[in-house]
Design a protein around this motif. Structure first.
Motif: not given
Length: 139
Positions: A27-41
């Motif tokens: 989550x501290x990396x903006x690009x990975x955070x977008x991916x994690x948010x999508x997966x979690x959503x």
């Protein structure tokens, strides 16, 4: 004001001690955070590497490397791990049939779900549910 303070404190933590916490590091990396948010959503979505790398605006190779380095597991491994955490919680907190839980976390068959669940928790979903309920009765 408190939200701003919390956000700043979290940002400092993620850039210092929290960097070693796999999911937090993601989550501290903006690009990975977008991916994690999508997966979690939408954990049940049939995620593919191409789709995840597009969300991160990275090549597939770069995405897989960065994700694996930051989270200490592959993207598909993380998705499976996340789905199993959700499934475990649903088994404990709901009375939904196992097939419904399987479908909620992205599995089309109870058998496939059961195999993956057993691999992660060393027992099948129904046994896990039963054991969790028995433990709650004794507490």
């Amino acid at each position: 004001m408190s939200e701003i303070i919390f956000t700043q404190a979290l940002r400092v933590y993620l850039n210092t001690e929290g960097i070693d916490q796999p999911v937090l590091a993601g989550f501290s990396d903006n690009r990975l955070a977008k991916v994690l948010q999508a997966i979690h959503a939408d954990p049940a979505h049939p995620w593919r590497i191409e789709e995840l790398s597009d969300i991160a605006s990275m090549s597939r190779t770069s995405f897989i490397s960065k994700f694996t380095n930051n989270l200490s597991m592959t993207p598909l491994g993380y998705i499976t791990h996340w789905r199993m955490q959700i499934a475990r919680q649903l088994l404990v907190d709901s009375t939904a049939p196992i097939i419904e839980i399987a479908e909620q976390v992205g599995y089309q068959s109870e058998a496939a779900f059961g195999r993956v669940f057993r691999k992660h928790f060393d027992q099948g979903p129904s046994g896990y549910r039963r054991q969790s309920r028995e433990a709650q009765v004794f507490h």
